[in-house]
Design a protein around this motif. Structure first.
Motif, PDB file in Angstrom:
ATOM      1  N   VAL A   1      -8.839   8.462  -5.068  1.00  0.00           N
ATOM      2  CA  VAL A   1      -8.096   7.168  -4.865  1.00  0.00           C
ATOM      3  C   VAL A   1      -6.930   7.243  -6.171  1.00  0.00           C
ATOM      4  CG1 VAL A   1      -8.780   4.646  -5.773  1.00  0.00           C
ATOM      5  CG2 VAL A   1     -10.376   6.312  -4.392  1.00  0.00           C
ATOM      6  N   SER A   2      -5.564   6.851  -5.566  1.00  0.00           N
ATOM      7  CA  SER A   2      -4.543   6.999  -6.403  1.00  0.00           C
ATOM      8  C   SER A   2      -3.919   5.765  -7.299  1.00  0.00           C
ATOM      9  CB  SER A   2      -3.557   7.402  -5.480  1.00  0.00           C
ATOM     10  OG  SER A   2      -3.256   6.412  -4.544  1.00  0.00           O
ATOM     11  N   CYS A   3      -4.320   4.466  -6.795  1.00  0.00           N
ATOM     12  CA  CYS A   3      -3.811   3.331  -7.436  1.00  0.00           C
ATOM     13  C   CYS A   3      -4.817   2.164  -6.821  1.00  0.00           C
ATOM     14  CB  CYS A   3      -2.735   3.086  -7.074  1.00  0.00           C
ATOM     15  SG  CYS A   3      -1.841   3.034  -5.420  1.00  0.00           S
ATOM     16  N   MET A   4      -4.633   1.023  -7.780  1.00  0.00           N
ATOM     17  CA  MET A   4      -5.406  -0.201  -7.308  1.00  0.00           C
ATOM     18  C   MET A   4      -4.879  -1.336  -7.987  1.00  0.00           C
ATOM     19  SD  MET A   4      -9.446   0.932  -8.192  1.00  0.00           S
ATOM     20  CE  MET A   4      -9.154   1.126  -9.927  1.00  0.00           C
TER      21      MET A   4
ATOM     22  N   GLY B   1      -5.219   2.352  -2.967  1.00  0.00           N
ATOM     23  CA  GLY B   1      -4.495   3.436  -2.377  1.00  0.00           C
ATOM     24  C   GLY B   1      -5.355   4.854  -2.297  1.00  0.00           C
ATOM     25  N   SER B   2      -5.207   5.496  -1.208  1.00  0.00           N
ATOM     26  CA  SER B   2      -5.780   6.874  -1.155  1.00  0.00           C
ATOM     27  C   SER B   2      -4.982   7.777  -0.638  1.00  0.00           C
ATOM     28  CB  SER B   2      -7.043   6.845   0.058  1.00  0.00           C
ATOM     29  OG  SER B   2      -7.896   5.999  -0.616  1.00  0.00           O
ATOM     30  N   GLY B   3      -5.324   9.023  -1.210  1.00  0.00           N
ATOM     31  CA  GLY B   3      -4.528  10.289  -0.900  1.00  0.00           C
ATOM     32  C   GLY B   3      -4.209  10.599   0.790  1.00  0.00           C
ATOM     33  N   GLY B   4      -5.106   9.985   1.443  1.00  0.00           N
ATOM     34  CA  GLY B   4      -4.898  10.242   2.888  1.00  0.00           C
ATOM     35  C   GLY B   4      -3.692   9.616   3.430  1.00  0.00           C
ATOM     36  N   GLY B   5      -3.193   8.696   2.890  1.00  0.00           N
ATOM     37  CA  GLY B   5      -2.098   7.883   3.388  1.00  0.00           C
ATOM     38  C   GLY B   5      -2.640   6.598   4.152  1.00  0.00           C
TER      39      GLY B   5
ATOM     40  N   PRO C   1       0.169   6.462  -0.923  1.00  0.00           N
ATOM     41  CA  PRO C   1       0.382   5.242  -2.118  1.00  0.00           C
ATOM     42  C   PRO C   1       0.358   6.091  -3.653  1.00  0.00           C
ATOM     43  CG  PRO C   1      -1.226   4.479  -0.529  1.00  0.00           C
ATOM     44  CD  PRO C   1      -1.196   6.151  -0.298  1.00  0.00           C
ATOM     45  N   GLN C   2       1.209   5.525  -4.285  1.00  0.00           N
ATOM     46  CA  GLN C   2       1.280   5.827  -5.792  1.00  0.00           C
ATOM     47  C   GLN C   2       1.113   4.536  -6.781  1.00  0.00           C
ATOM     48  OE1 GLN C   2       3.040  10.480  -5.575  1.00  0.00           O
ATOM     49  NE2 GLN C   2       4.677   8.719  -5.813  1.00  0.00           N
TER      50      GLN C   2
END
Length: 228
Positions: A100-103, A115-119, A141-142
């Motif tokens: 989980v990259s961002c919230m 946002g998740s690393g799987g796009g 997403p970053q």
């Protein structure tokens, strides 16, 4: 203590929350500077954290692929959200990937986008902890924000994307950084994107580029001191 990857401020309780590389989140008293609470439960390091001040909660996102909601009074985990195991969703991501990259929370603090690393982006209704939709993105997403019931997101490709809560693509425009790490929305509607190469791109609410500039880095002199 390992690196601090993200910070969140509790505007009501004079507290700062930090998400760190040891997999823990910490609550710090802004007056005394002391660690008040340690939130333990993730199995890998943390990427992001947001404060849900209205409910006295903090929310963390981790490399382990989960989002955890914590009660700040007890330090206990009260809910685990898994974007890739959520069943009540209408779209699938392009591939699975754990982190989980961002919230971001909306102003009512009832909606959480992550946002998740799987796009992909997943939108959650927090009162029922239900995943309402998963939105495929062009790249992992970053960073993202929720503004005027829209999800504004940037990631590992040079695009600024806006989505409705129903998953519709409202707009997608090119941005200057080849990889964008940060996005903010001004009350006027202008959007600021920062990313690779020190570039900052300011984009109007209509998608036109107002200005682009590059942040000048610091150089080191012979004795290790920084100079402009």
């Amino acid at each position: 203590m390992p690196e601090t990857n993200a910070l969140a401020i509790d505007t009501q309780g004079k507290r700062i929350f930090s998400a760190t590389g040891d997999g823990y989140a910490y609550c710090w008293d802004m007056v005394t500077g002391r660690n008040v609470t340690t939130f333990k439960g993730h199995s890998d390091y943390l990427h992001c954290i947001v404060a849900r001040s209205s409910q006295n909660q903090v929310i963390t996102g981790s490399e382990d692929g989960t989002v955890r909601m914590w009660d700040c009074r007890t330090g206990c985990c009260i809910a685990i959200l898994d974007p890739f195991r959520a069943t009540k969703i209408t779209k699938q991501s392009k591939k699975t990937s754990p982190w989980v990259s961002c919230m971001a929370l909306d102003t009512s603090e009832n909606w959480l986008a992550c946002g998740s690393g799987g796009g992909c982006l997943t939108l959650w209704s927090l009162p029922g902890t239900d995943a309402t939709i998963r939105i495929a993105t062009c790249a992992p997403p970053q960073d993202l924000v929720i503004s005027n019931n829209q999800i504004v997101a940037v990631g590992a490709q040079p695009f600024l994307s806006r989505f409705s809560f129903s998953g519709k693509v409202i707009s997608q425009v090119n941005c200057a950084p080849l990889s964008a790490y940060s996005v903010e929305v001004h009350p006027s509607g202008a959007i600021t994107v920062g990313g690779y190469g020190g570039l900052v791109d300011i984009i109007s609410e209509f998608g036109s580029h107002l200005c682009i500039f590059r942040c000048k880095g610091l150089q080191l002199n012979y004795n290790g001191l920084s100079r402009p």
